[in-house]
Write a protein that holds these residues in place. Structure first.
Motif, PDB file in Angstrom:
ATOM      1  N   GLU A 188     -77.549 -32.289  42.503  1.00  0.00           N
ATOM      2  CA  GLU A 188     -78.534 -32.181  41.431  1.00  0.00           C
ATOM      3  C   GLU A 188     -79.850 -31.653  41.989  1.00  0.00           C
ATOM      4  OE1 GLU A 188     -78.598 -36.207  40.130  1.00  0.00           O
ATOM      5  OE2 GLU A 188     -76.805 -35.987  38.889  1.00  0.00           O
ATOM      6  N   MET A 189     -80.426 -30.651  41.292  1.00  0.00           N
ATOM      7  CA  MET A 189     -81.667 -30.034  41.754  1.00  0.00           C
ATOM      8  C   MET A 189     -82.811 -30.338  40.798  1.00  0.00           C
ATOM      9  SD  MET A 189     -84.067 -27.364  41.515  1.00  0.00           S
ATOM     10  CE  MET A 189     -83.406 -25.918  40.682  1.00  0.00           C
ATOM     11  N   VAL A 190     -83.978 -30.608  41.365  1.00  0.00           N
ATOM     12  CA  VAL A 190     -85.193 -30.748  40.564  1.00  0.00           C
ATOM     13  C   VAL A 190     -86.287 -29.905  41.221  1.00  0.00           C
ATOM     14  CG1 VAL A 190     -85.932 -32.850  41.790  1.00  0.00           C
ATOM     15  CG2 VAL A 190     -86.824 -32.360  39.515  1.00  0.00           C
ATOM     16  N   GLU A 191     -87.035 -29.178  40.395  1.00  0.00           N
ATOM     17  CA  GLU A 191     -88.147 -28.373  40.911  1.00  0.00           C
ATOM     18  C   GLU A 191     -89.452 -29.118  40.677  1.00  0.00           C
ATOM     19  OE1 GLU A 191     -90.163 -23.971  40.214  1.00  0.00           O
ATOM     20  OE2 GLU A 191     -87.974 -24.195  40.217  1.00  0.00           O
ATOM     21  N   VAL A 192     -90.251 -29.173  41.718  1.00  0.00           N
ATOM     22  CA  VAL A 192     -91.518 -29.913  41.669  1.00  0.00           C
ATOM     23  C   VAL A 192     -92.646 -28.970  42.051  1.00  0.00           C
ATOM     24  CG1 VAL A 192     -92.766 -31.956  42.480  1.00  0.00           C
ATOM     25  CG2 VAL A 192     -90.267 -31.974  42.403  1.00  0.00           C
ATOM     26  N   GLY A 193     -93.793 -29.130  41.376  1.00  0.00           N
ATOM     27  CA  GLY A 193     -94.971 -28.358  41.737  1.00  0.00           C
ATOM     28  C   GLY A 193     -94.967 -26.963  41.160  1.00  0.00           C
ATOM     29  N   SER A 194     -95.908 -26.157  41.641  1.00  0.00           N
ATOM     30  CA  SER A 194     -96.066 -24.788  41.161  1.00  0.00           C
ATOM     31  C   SER A 194     -96.805 -23.981  42.211  1.00  0.00           C
ATOM     32  CB  SER A 194     -96.862 -24.778  39.854  1.00  0.00           C
ATOM     33  OG  SER A 194     -98.186 -25.253  40.085  1.00  0.00           O
ATOM     34  N   PRO A 195     -96.652 -22.642  42.189  1.00  0.00           N
ATOM     35  CA  PRO A 195     -97.424 -21.820  43.132  1.00  0.00           C
ATOM     36  C   PRO A 195     -98.925 -22.009  42.946  1.00  0.00           C
ATOM     37  CG  PRO A 195     -95.632 -20.541  42.181  1.00  0.00           C
ATOM     38  CD  PRO A 195     -95.686 -21.829  41.419  1.00  0.00           C
ATOM     39  N   GLY A 196     -99.356 -22.167  41.686  1.00  0.00           N
ATOM     40  CA  GLY A 196    -100.785 -22.299  41.427  1.00  0.00           C
ATOM     41  C   GLY A 196    -101.411 -23.547  42.019  1.00  0.00           C
ATOM     42  N   THR A 197    -100.606 -24.621  42.128  1.00  0.00           N
ATOM     43  CA  THR A 197    -101.122 -25.861  42.730  1.00  0.00           C
ATOM     44  C   THR A 197    -100.739 -25.970  44.211  1.00  0.00           C
ATOM     45  OG1 THR A 197     -99.138 -27.067  42.017  1.00  0.00           O
ATOM     46  CG2 THR A 197    -101.057 -27.119  40.544  1.00  0.00           C
ATOM     47  N   HIS A 198    -100.160 -24.894  44.759  1.00  0.00           N
ATOM     48  CA  HIS A 198     -99.760 -24.851  46.182  1.00  0.00           C
ATOM     49  C   HIS A 198     -98.851 -26.026  46.537  1.00  0.00           C
ATOM     50  CE1 HIS A 198    -102.750 -21.699  46.622  1.00  0.00           C
ATOM     51  NE2 HIS A 198    -103.646 -22.505  46.079  1.00  0.00           N
ATOM     52  N   SER A 199     -97.892 -26.313  45.651  1.00  0.00           N
ATOM     53  CA  SER A 199     -97.058 -27.491  45.847  1.00  0.00           C
ATOM     54  C   SER A 199     -95.598 -27.255  45.447  1.00  0.00           C
ATOM     55  CB  SER A 199     -97.614 -28.662  45.021  1.00  0.00           C
ATOM     56  OG  SER A 199     -97.611 -28.339  43.637  1.00  0.00           O
ATOM     57  N   ARG A 200     -95.178 -25.999  45.299  1.00  0.00           N
ATOM     58  CA  ARG A 200     -93.829 -25.745  44.783  1.00  0.00           C
ATOM     59  C   ARG A 200     -92.765 -26.046  45.828  1.00  0.00           C
ATOM     60  NH1 ARG A 200     -89.980 -21.546  44.622  1.00  0.00           N
ATOM     61  NH2 ARG A 200     -88.673 -21.629  42.746  1.00  0.00           N
ATOM     62  N   ARG A 201     -91.796 -26.872  45.428  1.00  0.00           N
ATOM     63  CA  ARG A 201     -90.618 -27.133  46.243  1.00  0.00           C
ATOM     64  C   ARG A 201     -89.451 -27.461  45.322  1.00  0.00           C
ATOM     65  NH1 ARG A 201     -94.986 -31.056  45.630  1.00  0.00           N
ATOM     66  NH2 ARG A 201     -94.171 -33.159  45.817  1.00  0.00           N
ATOM     67  N   ARG A 202     -88.249 -27.219  45.825  1.00  0.00           N
ATOM     68  CA  ARG A 202     -87.028 -27.565  45.101  1.00  0.00           C
ATOM     69  C   ARG A 202     -86.283 -28.615  45.928  1.00  0.00           C
ATOM     70  NH1 ARG A 202     -83.535 -22.764  44.694  1.00  0.00           N
ATOM     71  NH2 ARG A 202     -84.456 -22.338  46.733  1.00  0.00           N
ATOM     72  N   ILE A 203     -85.865 -29.690  45.257  1.00  0.00           N
ATOM     73  CA  ILE A 203     -85.174 -30.782  45.933  1.00  0.00           C
ATOM     74  C   ILE A 203     -83.747 -30.840  45.427  1.00  0.00           C
ATOM     75  CG2 ILE A 203     -85.170 -33.250  46.452  1.00  0.00           C
ATOM     76  CD1 ILE A 203     -88.184 -33.242  45.733  1.00  0.00           C
ATOM     77  N   PHE A 204     -82.791 -30.719  46.340  1.00  0.00           N
ATOM     78  CA  PHE A 204     -81.371 -30.785  46.012  1.00  0.00           C
ATOM     79  C   PHE A 204     -80.852 -32.158  46.439  1.00  0.00           C
ATOM     80  CE2 PHE A 204     -82.333 -26.357  46.042  1.00  0.00           C
ATOM     81  CZ  PHE A 204     -81.452 -25.758  45.157  1.00  0.00           C
ATOM     82  N   HIS A 205     -80.542 -32.986  45.454  1.00  0.00           N
ATOM     83  CA  HIS A 205     -80.110 -34.357  45.716  1.00  0.00           C
ATOM     84  C   HIS A 205     -78.600 -34.377  45.972  1.00  0.00           C
ATOM     85  CE1 HIS A 205     -83.939 -36.279  44.632  1.00  0.00           C
ATOM     86  NE2 HIS A 205     -84.058 -35.258  43.792  1.00  0.00           N
ATOM     87  N   ILE A 206     -78.247 -34.515  47.236  1.00  0.00           N
ATOM     88  CA  ILE A 206     -76.830 -34.543  47.613  1.00  0.00           C
ATOM     89  C   ILE A 206     -76.235 -35.913  47.301  1.00  0.00           C
ATOM     90  CG2 ILE A 206     -75.208 -34.311  49.529  1.00  0.00           C
ATOM     91  CD1 ILE A 206     -77.348 -32.510  50.883  1.00  0.00           C
ATOM     92  N   LEU A 207     -76.898 -36.954  47.757  1.00  0.00           N
ATOM     93  CA  LEU A 207     -76.470 -38.324  47.486  1.00  0.00           C
ATOM     94  C   LEU A 207     -77.619 -39.003  46.754  1.00  0.00           C
ATOM     95  CD1 LEU A 207     -73.965 -40.165  48.201  1.00  0.00           C
ATOM     96  CD2 LEU A 207     -75.436 -41.176  49.949  1.00  0.00           C
ATOM     97  N   HIS A 266    -104.686 -38.967  40.308  1.00  0.00           N
ATOM     98  CA  HIS A 266    -104.977 -38.069  39.183  1.00  0.00           C
ATOM     99  C   HIS A 266    -104.229 -36.745  39.303  1.00  0.00           C
ATOM    100  CE1 HIS A 266    -107.754 -36.753  42.336  1.00  0.00           C
ATOM    101  NE2 HIS A 266    -107.786 -35.592  41.723  1.00  0.00           N
ATOM    102  N   LEU A 267    -103.799 -36.390  40.516  1.00  0.00           N
ATOM    103  CA  LEU A 267    -103.089 -35.128  40.720  1.00  0.00           C
ATOM    104  C   LEU A 267    -101.690 -35.154  40.130  1.00  0.00           C
ATOM    105  CD1 LEU A 267    -104.172 -34.450  44.418  1.00  0.00           C
ATOM    106  CD2 LEU A 267    -105.013 -33.288  42.368  1.00  0.00           C
ATOM    107  N   MET A 268    -101.171 -36.335  39.870  1.00  0.00           N
ATOM    108  CA  MET A 268     -99.824 -36.430  39.309  1.00  0.00           C
ATOM    109  C   MET A 268     -99.719 -35.724  37.967  1.00  0.00           C
ATOM    110  SD  MET A 268     -98.850 -40.355  40.320  1.00  0.00           S
ATOM    111  CE  MET A 268     -97.270 -40.265  39.483  1.00  0.00           C
ATOM    112  N   ALA A 269    -100.800 -35.732  37.200  1.00  0.00           N
ATOM    113  CA  ALA A 269    -100.799 -35.072  35.897  1.00  0.00           C
ATOM    114  C   ALA A 269    -100.975 -33.565  36.023  1.00  0.00           C
ATOM    115  CB  ALA A 269    -101.915 -35.651  35.026  1.00  0.00           C
ATOM    116  N   GLN A 270    -101.429 -33.086  37.185  1.00  0.00           N
ATOM    117  CA  GLN A 270    -101.688 -31.662  37.375  1.00  0.00           C
ATOM    118  C   GLN A 270    -100.527 -30.924  38.036  1.00  0.00           C
ATOM    119  OE1 GLN A 270    -105.454 -31.098  39.386  1.00  0.00           O
ATOM    120  NE2 GLN A 270    -106.380 -32.857  38.351  1.00  0.00           N
ATOM    121  N   ILE A 271     -99.665 -31.658  38.720  1.00  0.00           N
ATOM    122  CA  ILE A 271     -98.556 -31.041  39.444  1.00  0.00           C
ATOM    123  C   ILE A 271     -97.270 -31.254  38.652  1.00  0.00           C
ATOM    124  CG2 ILE A 271     -97.205 -31.077  41.567  1.00  0.00           C
ATOM    125  CD1 ILE A 271     -99.724 -31.912  43.047  1.00  0.00           C
TER     126      ILE A 271
END
Length: 260
Positions: free
Chosen positions: A102-121, A244-249
């Motif tokens: 299962e994959m989830v994408e977090v962050g964005s290029p604009g917030t300099h925080s983009r990453r994709r997490i692939f949940h194996i287990l 407060h950054l949780m609402a921005q990312i």
């Protein structure tokens, strides 16, 4: 580390390695190449569909609490990551094909925080595994992960649960680098730690906030092993001054949900 286990196997064709870690549940993730994996007499043939970690989700075998796991290289060169966690219950082995990751994408290029997490287990193993969580993170160059800063070193649900964590880093190109931070709550006593991370490094997180960043121009990869001390459900505590950054990312809540 008191709860966690991590090993890398590099095998040539027909080369075999037997692993026995009493009191642990184990997961074998084929990073590249192909392997035949035998778990207490149960065979899983031809595990592995990618030439490198950059070629899609992993093919893996959850070995459970087997007494003996044998991994045999079935390609010219195969690399397998073995992740484990202390476990007192008995769990049976099963295969986790790329389609079950299962994959989830977090962050964005604009917030300099983009990453994709692939949940194996992850959620795909609820009821079939102990307190071991394993994922692969792919982060853009110049972007942060583990951000906003969070920790999970105290058992105080529902605000936080206690987990050890292991990070193993790769970069593309391989001359890439980044920085790993690890620091306690304000007034926690321990000195903040900041280290340079290079291709092939491994960092152990047993306490504190632990954000990481990659230098621009280098994609980053982190093989992540999490082991809960008391339960499977990971709840991160975000540093209050940065909450407060949780609402921005984007994607923070989805990330939290998928680690449980």
């Amino acid at each position: 580390m008191r709860l966690s286990y991590f090993q890398l196997l590099r095998l040539r064709a027909a080369e075999r390695r037997t692993i026995s870690v009493p009191g642990c549940e184990l997961l074998c993730v084929v990073l590249s190449g192909r392997a035949d994996i035998e778990v207490d007499g149960v065979s899983f043939a031809g595990v592995g569909r990618r030439a490198s970690i950059w070629d899609g989700p992993a093919d893996s075998v959850y070995a459970g609490t087997a007494e003996r796991v044998t991994v045999c290289g079935a390609a010219e060169l195969t690399e397998v990551a073995v992740a484990g966690g202390v476990c007192t219950a008995a769990f049976a082995p099963f295969r986790i094909p790329p389609e079950a990751v299962e994959m989830v994408e977090v962050g964005s290029p604009g917030t300099h925080s983009r990453r994709r997490i692939f949940h194996i287990l992850g959620q795909n193993a609820v009821g079939r595994a102990g307190n071991l969580l394993v994922s692969e993170l792919y982060g853009d160059g110049g972007c942060w992960s583990g951000y906003p800063p969070h920790k999970h070193d105290a058992e105080s649900p529902p605000e936080e649960t206690a987990f050890e964590e292991i990070y193993h880093y790769r970069y593309r190109p391989e001359n890439g680098f980044g920085a790993q931070f690890c620091y306690p709550d304000e007034g926690g006593g321990a000195e903040p730690e900041v280290v340079m991370t290079r291709h092939g490094d491994t960092f152990l997180v047993d306490r504190g906030y632990h954000p990481t960043v990659r230098a621009p121009g280098h994609e980053g990869y982190i093989f992540t092993v999490l082991v809960g001390q008391f339960q499977r459900s990971l709840v991160q505590r975000f540093e209050p001054m940065h909450q407060h950054l949780m609402a921005q990312i984007p994607g923070i809540q989805a990330m939290r949900d998928n680690f449980k």
